[in-house]
Write a protein that holds these residues in place. Structure first.
Motif, short mmCIF file in Angstrom:
data_model
loop_
_atom_site.label_atom_id
_atom_site.label_comp_id
_atom_site.label_asym_id
_atom_site.label_seq_id
_atom_site.Cartn_x
_atom_site.Cartn_y
_atom_site.Cartn_z
N ARG A 244 0.83 -1.21 0.00
CA ARG A 244 0.00 0.00 0.00
C ARG A 244 0.87 1.26 0.00
N HIS A 245 2.04 1.13 0.57
CA HIS A 245 2.99 2.25 0.58
C HIS A 245 4.37 1.68 0.33
N LYS A 246 5.16 2.44 -0.43
CA LYS A 246 6.55 2.01 -0.65
C LYS A 246 7.42 3.23 -0.90
N VAL A 247 8.58 3.21 -0.26
CA VAL A 247 9.60 4.22 -0.51
C VAL A 247 10.81 3.48 -1.04
N THR A 248 11.33 3.93 -2.16
CA THR A 248 12.47 3.27 -2.75
C THR A 248 13.44 4.32 -3.29
N GLU A 249 14.58 3.85 -3.75
CA GLU A 249 15.59 4.77 -4.27
C GLU A 249 15.65 4.70 -5.79
N THR A 250 16.07 5.78 -6.37
CA THR A 250 16.24 5.84 -7.82
C THR A 250 17.12 4.70 -8.30
N GLY A 251 16.68 4.05 -9.37
CA GLY A 251 17.47 2.99 -9.97
C GLY A 251 17.13 1.59 -9.50
N ARG B 80 0.81 4.02 -2.75
CA ARG B 80 1.55 5.28 -2.79
C ARG B 80 3.03 4.96 -2.88
N LEU B 81 3.64 5.33 -4.01
CA LEU B 81 5.05 5.04 -4.26
C LEU B 81 5.86 6.33 -4.25
N THR B 82 6.92 6.33 -3.47
CA THR B 82 7.84 7.46 -3.43
C THR B 82 9.22 6.98 -3.86
N VAL B 83 9.77 7.65 -4.87
CA VAL B 83 11.10 7.31 -5.36
C VAL B 83 12.04 8.46 -5.01
N LEU B 84 13.00 8.17 -4.17
CA LEU B 84 13.92 9.23 -3.68
C LEU B 84 15.14 9.36 -4.57
#
Lengths: 111, 110
Positions: free
Chosen positions: A9-16, A107-111
């Motif tokens: 339902r929610h995920k925060v990940t890094e570029t690449g 909800r996806l956030t890509v840092l």
């Protein structure tokens, strides 16, 4: 509500990094869709499926791939996530291709 | 593909006032659907219109499909705080794909 779930339902990940979102339905509906929703852009279709192993591109498919090996599951993969893919992702299903029932969203956030 | 344009983008009303959102297309539409999305929620189907000049009502909500099938409207009479959210129109194609308008976000001041 239709039996449709999304994970995570929610995920925060890094570029690449690769990311896979899962949509699961218990309705045995033929059509499944992936949308992204961003402020000011409404719902934009990424990919959709009209049966097992049958998929097609939507209007914003670049950077995304999908797979549907079973009727109940539709996977959306970001092979190498970018910050522009930060968004809310909705899965939807429909039986005869008209009324769409939406999942709760990821909800996806890509840092 | 066929695009649907929706106006206004935002609407702020006092509770009890009426609200209308419009959906327009440059081409004839075979159908028009309306969805509502509450803040933090997912879109929920409200109704589908398919006939020229069709009017349907759901309590305080009135949906219209234009005679030329190029426009549609959703009218809410005497808004309540429970009406807040974003209202989307959508056109469903024969291929099972839907094109959504950008939505009208309604806020209601008590």
């Amino acid at each position: 509500d239709a039996g449709i779930t999304q994970s995570p339902r929610h995920k925060v990940t890094e570029t690449g990094t690769p990311v896979t979102l899962r949509c699961h339905q218990t309705e045995n509906h033929r059509y499944m869709y992936w949308y992204r929703q961003d402020p000011g852009h409404g719902l934009r279709l990424i990919h959709y499926s009209y049966g097992v192993k049958d998929t097609d591109k939507g209007e914003v498919s670049d950077g995304y791939s999908v797979s549907r090996s079973k009727t109940e599951d539709f996977l959306l993969t970001l092979e190498s996530a970018t910050s522009s893919q930060t968004s809310v992702y909705f899965c939807a299903i429909t039986d005869e291709g008209d009324t769409q029932y939406f999942g709760p969203g990821t909800r996806l956030t890509v840092l | 593909g066929q695009q649907v344009m929706q106006i206004p983008q935002y609407q702020h009303v006092q509770e009890g006032e009426d609200f209308t959102t419009y959906c327009n297309s440059s081409t004839t539409l075979s159908n028009i659907q309306w969805y509502k999305q509450r803040p933090g929620g997912h879109p929920v189907f409200l109704i589908q219109l398919v006939k020229s000049g069709e009017v349907k009502k759901q309590k305080r909500l009135t949906f219209q499909f234009g005679e030329a099938k190029k426009n549609s409207s959703l009218h809410i009479t005497a808004t309540q705080t429970t009406d807040v959210g974003t209202y989307f129109c959508a056109h469903n194609t024969n291929a099972g794909k839907s094109t959504f308008g950008d939505g009208t976000t309604l806020t209601v001041k008590p």
